[in-house]
Design a protein around this motif. Structure first.
Motif, PDB file in Angstrom:
ATOM      1  N   THR A 115       0.831  -1.208   0.000  1.00 30.69           N
ATOM      2  CA  THR A 115       0.000   0.000   0.000  1.00 30.69           C
ATOM      3  C   THR A 115       0.863   1.256   0.000  1.00 30.69           C
ATOM      4  O   THR A 115       0.582   2.228  -0.716  1.00 30.69           O
ATOM      5  CB  THR A 115      -0.929  -0.001   1.227  1.00 30.69           C
ATOM      6  N   GLU A 116       1.908   1.244   0.792  1.00 24.32           N
ATOM      7  CA  GLU A 116       2.813   2.395   0.838  1.00 24.32           C
ATOM      8  C   GLU A 116       3.489   2.618  -0.507  1.00 24.32           C
ATOM      9  O   GLU A 116       3.633   3.761  -0.966  1.00 24.32           O
ATOM     10  CB  GLU A 116       3.848   2.196   1.941  1.00 24.32           C
ATOM     11  N   LEU A 117       3.900   1.545  -1.152  1.00 26.44           N
ATOM     12  CA  LEU A 117       4.539   1.674  -2.463  1.00 26.44           C
ATOM     13  C   LEU A 117       3.589   2.274  -3.493  1.00 26.44           C
ATOM     14  O   LEU A 117       3.983   3.119  -4.300  1.00 26.44           O
ATOM     15  CB  LEU A 117       5.022   0.311  -2.953  1.00 26.44           C
ATOM     16  N   ALA A 118       2.344   1.822  -3.470  1.00 21.94           N
ATOM     17  CA  ALA A 118       1.370   2.337  -4.432  1.00 21.94           C
ATOM     18  C   ALA A 118       1.200   3.842  -4.290  1.00 21.94           C
ATOM     19  O   ALA A 118       1.004   4.553  -5.279  1.00 21.94           O
ATOM     20  CB  ALA A 118       0.031   1.622  -4.247  1.00 21.94           C
ATOM     21  N   ALA A 119       1.285   4.348  -3.066  1.00 16.92           N
ATOM     22  CA  ALA A 119       1.117   5.785  -2.833  1.00 16.92           C
ATOM     23  C   ALA A 119       2.212   6.606  -3.488  1.00 16.92           C
ATOM     24  O   ALA A 119       2.011   7.789  -3.782  1.00 16.92           O
ATOM     25  CB  ALA A 119       1.079   6.057  -1.327  1.00 16.92           C
ATOM     26  N   TYR A 120       3.370   5.983  -3.731  1.00 11.71           N
ATOM     27  CA  TYR A 120       4.483   6.694  -4.360  1.00 11.71           C
ATOM     28  C   TYR A 120       4.626   6.357  -5.846  1.00 11.71           C
ATOM     29  O   TYR A 120       5.572   6.800  -6.491  1.00 11.71           O
ATOM     30  CB  TYR A 120       5.792   6.383  -3.628  1.00 11.71           C
ATOM     31  N   GLY A 121       3.712   5.572  -6.364  1.00 13.16           N
ATOM     32  CA  GLY A 121       3.724   5.296  -7.788  1.00 13.16           C
ATOM     33  C   GLY A 121       4.608   4.150  -8.223  1.00 13.16           C
ATOM     34  O   GLY A 121       4.792   3.938  -9.426  1.00 13.16           O
ATOM     35  N   ALA A 122       5.181   3.412  -7.276  1.00 17.79           N
ATOM     36  CA  ALA A 122       5.962   2.241  -7.667  1.00 17.79           C
ATOM     37  C   ALA A 122       5.027   1.181  -8.228  1.00 17.79           C
ATOM     38  O   ALA A 122       3.869   1.063  -7.830  1.00 17.79           O
ATOM     39  CB  ALA A 122       6.725   1.688  -6.470  1.00 17.79           C
ATOM     40  N   GLU A 123       5.520   0.401  -9.162  1.00 22.51           N
ATOM     41  CA  GLU A 123       4.713  -0.628  -9.829  1.00 22.51           C
ATOM     42  C   GLU A 123       4.991  -1.994  -9.209  1.00 22.51           C
ATOM     43  O   GLU A 123       6.141  -2.426  -9.125  1.00 22.51           O
ATOM     44  CB  GLU A 123       5.065  -0.666 -11.317  1.00 22.51           C
TER      45      GLU A 123
END
Length: 359
Positions: A115-123
């Motif tokens: 979830t944290e990664l998605a917030a920064y746009g990581a795929e």
């Protein structure tokens, strides 16, 4: 924490969803909306990039891989994470020794990380990496090839257990490995140590810290006189003989049966598994190994192959979840600095070319 797949290396055949209009796999669990959130930051690079889709492709979505991706995404790097879906600690109910996360289910930690990664746009891409090419392309089983400037491998390891009845079924429950991960939960109970590894004697000596009733089952080991003296002095008893099986009653471990039929009551048994790194991607690429046979890295995780890093249990069998996360962060710092140097060199070359053209 320790958990296992005691058979051959896990081969995760996961479905890869490919968007026809972009050729990119859609982010796991996030969809287009979550991938877009913060994408302006994560996809911005300072200076021109090499002909690659990603600044860094991270192979492995455990603590090391996710934490590395988080640091890199916050550094505004284009990051893709390949998630094979088979974390080493899957059999464990809880993880321990991780500040602010003590007692948290391992799966919950990974979900928070995604979830944290998605917030920064990581795929985040669900799939299995089958090869890293010499030009740092990462090939997926049944899916696309991801072109990367750098690659971080965080694929972990597998635990191979002795071939005894009942071991696999109890693994991560009351058949355990790490005293620091699980010792407190079985404190003051009758504990056993299965002699499956030269480190088993040390394991028994260590476990005496959590219980005054510890029995070493040498099984196929033959402790030296010095080791026997140390065990006796520490208050660890030795149950001679070959272990036949673990005894389970009402889905709970109750004892260890020896070959002659005698059962030694135990509430939990510790075993030192054979740890085998999932390092095929690295060794096939030509990464050098150390004297113990593990892929050699510097303190930042850099391997002998330019542009390739390794972090977590794939490079260090001693790493726990919190340690692996730290290794991922250290690798991310080094990866970003390496990319910055590339960006600066390219910018200087272009600057010189521009200045020269106007003279």
């Amino acid at each position: 924490m320790s958990e296992t797949n005691a058979k051959a290396e896990v081969q995760v055949e996961a479905e890869v969803e490919v968007e026809m209009n972009t050729g990119m796999a859609r982010s796991h669990g996030g969809g287009a909306e979550s991938a877009a959130h913060g994408a302006g930051d994560a996809h911005h690079t300072h200076g021109p990039a090499r002909d690659a889709d990603w600044d860094v492709v991270v192979v492995g979505a455990g603590a090391a891989g996710l934490n590395a991706a988080l640091v890199l995404a916050r550094a505004r790097r284009r990051v893709a994470v390949i998630d094979g879906g088979a974390p080493r600690n899957a059999p464990a109910d809880r993880m321990h020794g991780f500040l602010s996360r003590d007692g948290m289910p391992p799966a919950a930690l990974l979900e928070v990380g995604r979830t944290e990664l998605a917030a920064y746009g990581a795929e985040l891409i669900t799939g299995r990496a089958t090869e890293i090419t010499p030009d740092l392309g990462v090939r997926l089983a049944g899916g696309p090839e991801l072109r990367a400037r750098h690659v971080l491998v965080a694929t972990g390891l597998r635990d191979e257990l002795p071939d005894l009845p009942g071991l696999r079924e109890r693994w991560g429950r009351d058949l355990l490995h790490c005293p620091y991960c699980h010792g407190y939960e079985v404190r003051d109970r009758p504990l056993g140590v299965l002699g499956s590894h030269p480190g088993s004697v040390h394991q028994a000596l260590l476990l005496r810290q959590w219980s005054d009733d510890v029995v070493l089952f040498p099984h196929q080991l033959d402790p030296s006189d010095e080791e026997r003296e140390r065990l006796a002095a520490r208050g660890v008893r030795i149950a001679e003989g070959t272990v036949k099986r673990l005894v389970v009653d009402d889905d709970r471990l109750s004892g260890v049966e020896l070959a002659e039929g005698h059962v030694v009551p135990r509430a939990a048994v510790f075993v030192f598994p054979r740890m085998v790194p999932h390092d095929t991607l690295l060794t096939a690429l030509g990464c050098a190994r150390n004297e113990d046979g593990w892929v050699r890295t510097d303190p930042s995780g850099r391997t002998s192959v330019p542009g390739v890093w390794a972090a977590g249990n794939v490079a260090d069998p001693r790493a726990q979840v919190v340690t692996a996360a730290g290794m991922g962060a250290a690798a991310a710092f080094a990866l970003n600095l390496d990319l910055v140097e590339e960006d600066v060199e390219r910018a200087v070359a272009e600057h010189r070319a521009t200045v020269g053209a106007h003279r």
